[in-house]
Scaffold this active site. Structure first.
Site, mmCIF file in Angstrom:
data_model
loop_
_atom_site.group_PDB
_atom_site.id
_atom_site.type_symbol
_atom_site.label_atom_id
_atom_site.label_comp_id
_atom_site.label_asym_id
_atom_site.label_seq_id
_atom_site.Cartn_x
_atom_site.Cartn_y
_atom_site.Cartn_z
ATOM 1 N N GLU A 7 -3.845 1.054 -6.135
ATOM 2 C CA GLU A 7 -2.929 0.345 -6.495
ATOM 3 C C GLU A 7 -2.781 0.271 -8.067
ATOM 4 O O GLU A 7 -3.816 0.706 -8.840
ATOM 5 C CB GLU A 7 -3.238 -1.183 -6.163
ATOM 6 C CG GLU A 7 -3.127 -1.510 -4.580
ATOM 7 C CD GLU A 7 -1.528 -1.697 -4.322
ATOM 8 O OE1 GLU A 7 -0.612 -1.466 -5.086
ATOM 9 O OE2 GLU A 7 -1.366 -1.671 -2.937
ATOM 10 N N CYS A 27 0.820 -1.153 0.041
ATOM 11 C CA CYS A 27 0.106 0.005 -0.117
ATOM 12 C C CYS A 27 0.994 1.194 -0.123
ATOM 13 O O CYS A 27 1.774 1.412 1.165
ATOM 14 C CB CYS A 27 -1.042 0.136 1.432
ATOM 15 S SG CYS A 27 -1.964 1.350 1.389
#
Length: 223
Positions: free
Chosen positions: A106, A2
């Site tokens: 992402e 992340c």
């Protein structure tokens, strides 16, 4: 992993959602659409009595570190091995935090390029990601409070984009995670699982999000 996320919910809603009894000043809270490592990020800890809202630098600096530059390699911690790693094991036992966000990004591989994807709850509600925090003092006496985000294997939604995702805690588990008296590792590790994919959604967004210099509401728009 992340490496980028958003937090733009209004301040009062944040206080209510996480039962905050002590908080930084409201004018220190700035909604952000492209939060990146090394920035000061909104975080929640429990001091043993009440939940406190403040800021930590994203990129954990272990107490034993000789140089703060180590933080650039410590933005994430793998939940599967967190209790074994010297950089994280002490914080895992004693210094856990919540990192609130309302979506994360992402990058999905597509031919020779990567497409940024915004991932969020279908309800658009803010959620909490499991984090760890530390306090570090430099040789010159400067103190830095820093944090890292825990990751786990991707659920069925995220796995089409990336093989890892942040550990999103269920609301009923947030209090457990913040409990400073709880140090039983197996109990804690049972919380570190992929979130329910059925309540999440993802969509492609502009490549503007690739640069943290870009930070505006338009980054949320679907392509």
């Amino acid at each position: 992993m992340c490496g980028r996320y958003t937090l733009f919910t209004d301040f009062e809603s944040l206080l209510e959602r996480f039962d905050i009894e002590y908080s930084m000043e409201e004018d220190l809270f700035i909604p952000s659409y492209n939060i990146a490592p090394s920035q000061q990020v909104v975080s929640i800890i429990n001091d043993g009595k009440k939940n406190r809202l403040g800021k930590l630098r994203w990129g954990l600096i272990p107490g034993w570190a000789k140089d703060e530059k180590v933080s650039y390699k410590m933005i994430n911690a793998r939940s599967e091995t967190v209790e074994q790693k010297p950089s994280f094991c002490n914080a895992f036992t004693k210094r856990r935090c919540l990192i609130p966000m309302d979506s994360f990004f992402e990058w999905k591989k597509h031919d020779s390029s990567k497409i940024p994807m915004r991932i969020k709850l279908k309800t658009d509600e803010v959620f909490a990601v499991a984090g760890l925090w530390e306090s570090w003092k430099s040789p010159e006496g400067k103190t830095i409070h820093s944090c890292t985000i825990l990751t786990t294997e991707a659920n069925s939604l995220v796995s089409d984009i990336h093989d890892r995702m942040p550990v999103i805690l269920r609301p009923e588990d947030e209090k457990v995670w913040l409990n400073t008296e709880l140090q039983e590792k197996e109990t804690l590790k049972r919380l570190l699982v992929p979130y329910d994919a059925s309540v999440m959604e993802a969509y492609a967004v502009s490549s503007e999000v690739n640069s943290p210099k870009n930070n505006h509401e338009g980054l949320l728009n679907s392509l």
